[in-house]
Design a protein around this motif. Sequence first.
Motif, mmCIF file in Angstrom:
data_model
loop_
_atom_site.group_PDB
_atom_site.id
_atom_site.type_symbol
_atom_site.label_atom_id
_atom_site.label_comp_id
_atom_site.label_asym_id
_atom_site.label_seq_id
_atom_site.Cartn_x
_atom_site.Cartn_y
_atom_site.Cartn_z
ATOM 1 N N LYS A 23 -10.426 -9.642 -6.073
ATOM 2 C CA LYS A 23 -10.880 -8.706 -5.040
ATOM 3 C C LYS A 23 -9.713 -8.074 -4.292
ATOM 4 O O LYS A 23 -9.869 -7.019 -3.670
ATOM 5 N N ARG A 24 -8.543 -8.701 -4.354
ATOM 6 C CA ARG A 24 -7.386 -8.152 -3.657
ATOM 7 C C ARG A 24 -6.651 -7.114 -4.508
ATOM 8 O O ARG A 24 -5.957 -6.246 -3.973
ATOM 9 N N GLU A 27 -7.116 -3.335 -3.841
ATOM 10 C CA GLU A 27 -6.448 -2.845 -2.639
ATOM 11 C C GLU A 27 -5.069 -2.281 -2.962
ATOM 12 O O GLU A 27 -4.533 -1.443 -2.226
#
Length: 227
Positions: A23-24, A27
């Motif tokens: 999920k990072r 970014e």
Amino acid sequence: VLHIGTKKAGSTLIQAFLKQNRKRLPELGWSYPSFTMNRNHAEFALPFEQPANDTHHLYKIGTPELAEAKLHELAEALRAQVTPESQWVISSEYLSTRLRTDEQVEAAVGFLRQFFDQIDVVVVMRRQEVVLPSVFSQYVTDGFISEWSWEFCERERPIIDCELIMRRWGRVVGRESITAIPFIEENKRDPRWLLEQFAAAAGIPIDSTWRTPSSEHANSSLSAEGI
């Protein structure tokens, strides 16, 4: 970025790290495919290995028709998700252990070039006199029977001989597109070291807040007495 192994050189740890922090990654403009069976992206390698074996049947690609269907499925997923500015990291030690000819590597890379303008290869290399006993240990713990012999070492040479692997991939992607990380034995007990080395080679700017996988993601091996 293609992380291609090698065998017994921290691939499981790297894959667990990428999955755990999936999920990072967006970014930072990165993607780690989630549409494969597990964190080891075997489906990007196995369809190009012939003939089929038990592993192919496990991944439900045991026939040429099923392998072609799998590639079509992967292509559809990539076509729907890859954008001109996206960066992807794909990881499977099968890319070095299963694809043993220039033609097989060319087919796998050619498939990916449909979607990516640039393909860089990251490979972790470990000393071969350390890898061979570890490969034998894994072979035995997986339930196979073999003698620890020169013949066993020769049979395993195509998947652990770093020079053979690098020449094969260098001919296909170009030597300038390959970054090799030396796996240092004295750093083995510090998983963060390998993860930071990998991230730097891949160009992923991680920091200390990224989660490091637990020891359950380490491969088990026999003791010297067990071997």
